[in-house]
Design an enzyme around this catalytic site. Structure first.
Site, mmCIF file in Angstrom:
data_model
loop_
_atom_site.group_PDB
_atom_site.id
_atom_site.type_symbol
_atom_site.label_atom_id
_atom_site.label_comp_id
_atom_site.label_asym_id
_atom_site.label_seq_id
_atom_site.Cartn_x
_atom_site.Cartn_y
_atom_site.Cartn_z
ATOM 1 N N ASN A 86 0.933 -1.288 -0.055
ATOM 2 C CA ASN A 86 0.184 -0.289 -0.184
ATOM 3 C C ASN A 86 0.765 1.131 -0.008
ATOM 4 O O ASN A 86 0.882 2.069 0.860
ATOM 5 C CB ASN A 86 -0.838 -0.003 1.163
ATOM 6 C CG ASN A 86 -2.079 -0.990 0.951
ATOM 7 O OD1 ASN A 86 -2.565 -0.986 -0.127
ATOM 8 N ND2 ASN A 86 -2.391 -1.542 2.012
ATOM 9 N N SER A 112 -6.055 -6.152 -3.157
ATOM 10 C CA SER A 112 -7.033 -6.467 -1.981
ATOM 11 C C SER A 112 -7.474 -7.578 -1.822
ATOM 12 O O SER A 112 -7.440 -8.589 -2.942
ATOM 13 C CB SER A 112 -8.188 -5.635 -2.478
ATOM 14 O OG SER A 112 -9.252 -5.446 -1.313
ATOM 15 N N LYS A 164 -6.023 1.739 -5.804
ATOM 16 C CA LYS A 164 -6.228 1.025 -4.621
ATOM 17 C C LYS A 164 -6.339 2.157 -3.292
ATOM 18 O O LYS A 164 -7.155 1.578 -2.401
ATOM 19 C CB LYS A 164 -4.719 0.316 -4.270
ATOM 20 C CG LYS A 164 -4.856 -0.528 -3.089
ATOM 21 C CD LYS A 164 -5.886 -1.352 -2.931
ATOM 22 C CE LYS A 164 -5.511 -2.462 -1.878
ATOM 23 N NZ LYS A 164 -5.391 -2.134 -0.331
ATOM 24 N N ASN A 168 -9.504 2.052 -1.054
ATOM 25 C CA ASN A 168 -9.478 1.722 0.589
ATOM 26 C C ASN A 168 -10.312 3.006 1.132
ATOM 27 O O ASN A 168 -11.020 2.759 2.230
ATOM 28 C CB ASN A 168 -8.009 1.824 0.814
ATOM 29 C CG ASN A 168 -7.413 0.417 0.705
ATOM 30 O OD1 ASN A 168 -7.702 -0.276 0.100
ATOM 31 N ND2 ASN A 168 -6.401 0.307 1.726
ATOM 32 N N GLU A 171 -13.777 1.675 1.047
ATOM 33 C CA GLU A 171 -13.861 0.929 2.091
ATOM 34 C C GLU A 171 -14.172 1.815 3.501
ATOM 35 O O GLU A 171 -15.115 1.189 4.155
ATOM 36 C CB GLU A 171 -12.753 -0.068 1.831
ATOM 37 C CG GLU A 171 -12.445 -1.210 3.294
ATOM 38 C CD GLU A 171 -11.025 -1.652 3.163
ATOM 39 O OE1 GLU A 171 -10.263 -1.328 4.266
ATOM 40 O OE2 GLU A 171 -10.674 -2.107 2.188
#
Length: 297
Positions: A86, A112, A164, A168, A171
């Site tokens: 990450n 992920s 990504k 997140n 998320e």
């Protein structure tokens, strides 16, 4: 294919196993000798006999730069480094440009799937040049879920880590909404079986999701989350998402609010943050902080 894999923790160790199940040769290196296949980075690279050599780096952002600096003298023209951690997307083009004079190619790959990726596959978001992606495609095909989706070549260097990061951030928002809904239902005296309510939503509703499934797993283990402290750290990607939104002039109020809620969770115990912490542990294998642990600290 052959692949070197640096970092054999919760994600990297499972990725090594999934690649091996698909028939690839993986030489892993980790500072923990109990899980490592090699004694050093040099030993790992030395065991890679195919050309180009491909090395996947699966370590925290704070040490990616150090690992790449140590790897680059060991690799040569046409070899490929993939950063699958990450990492902050703004670092990727700089890293690619620094490796280019040495003939080393670079891909950034957002991953992920958490601790469930070994069996379910990993969603992969890749940034870099098309030819390098094509070279590494058998690796990506082995790691991704079976089926049409789960892999994207998102664009040039930095694109994989950028999407990504946004993933997140989304998320964060979804988890926060579930957690606040759980706290509200838990507070309503009329509702006598809260876990059953959320289980009923797992089929047929427009808010069904894998995160909801994980939430129900957490409730099955601890219906009122009494053993979990309401603390959920932000691991960096949430605030990077909000910072990028500010820089690009894009409004992301839900993601921003969920990030700030995690800041709040660092202070007094919050029922909603208990659920965020519980879900996070379910998919990521993060350590659960119990009430007893909190009192002891």
């Amino acid at each position: 294919m052959q692949i070197g894999l640096v970092g054999l923790g919760k994600m990297g160790g499972n990725m090594r196993e999934r690649l091996r199940r698909a028939g690839h040769t993986v030489v892993g290196y980790d500072q923990n000798p109990d899980v490592s296949d090699s004694t050093s980075l040099a030993d790992m690279v030395g065991q890679l006999t195919d050309s180009p050599r491909v090395v996947w780096v699966m370590v925290p952002d704070s040490v990616v730069e150090t690992v790449i600096d140590q790897l680059s003298p060991l690799l040569g023209d046409g070899d490929i480094i993939i950063d699958g951690g990450n990492s902050k997307w703004t670092h990727d083009k700089r890293r690619a440009d620094a490796l280019q004079p040495k003939g080393i190619h670079y891909l950034d790959c957002g991953v992920s799937g958490g601790v469930w990726g070994l069996e379910n596959g990993y969603a992969l978001m890749v940034g870099g040049h098309t030819d390098d992606v094509a070279t590494c495609q058998p690796i990506f095909d082995a790691l991704k879920p079976v089926g049409e989706f789960g892999f994207v070549h998102a664009g040039d260097h930095g694109a994989g880590h950028f999407v990504k990061m946004v993933h997140n951030g989304i998320e964060y928002g979804i988890m926060q909404a579930y957690a606040e809904g759980w706290e509200l239902i838990e507070a309503a005296g009329e509702v006598t079986n809260v876990p059953a309510v959320f289980n009923s939503w797992r089929e047929g509703t427009v808010i069904r999701s894998w995160l909801l499934d994980l939430m129900c797993n957490a409730l099955a283990a601890d219906p009122h989350l009494k053993a979990i402290e309401g603390v959920a750290a932000d691991s960096g990607e949430g605030r990077w998402t909000v910072n990028a939104a500010v820089d690009l002039g894009v409004a992301t109020p839900t993601i921003a609010a969920s990030l700030f809620a995690r800041f709040v969770s660092q202070k007094p115990d919050s029922p909603a943050m208990k659920m965020v912490a519980a879900m996070r542990n379910q998919f990521g294998g993060h350590a659960v902080v119990t009430e007893g642990d909190a009192a002891a600290s």
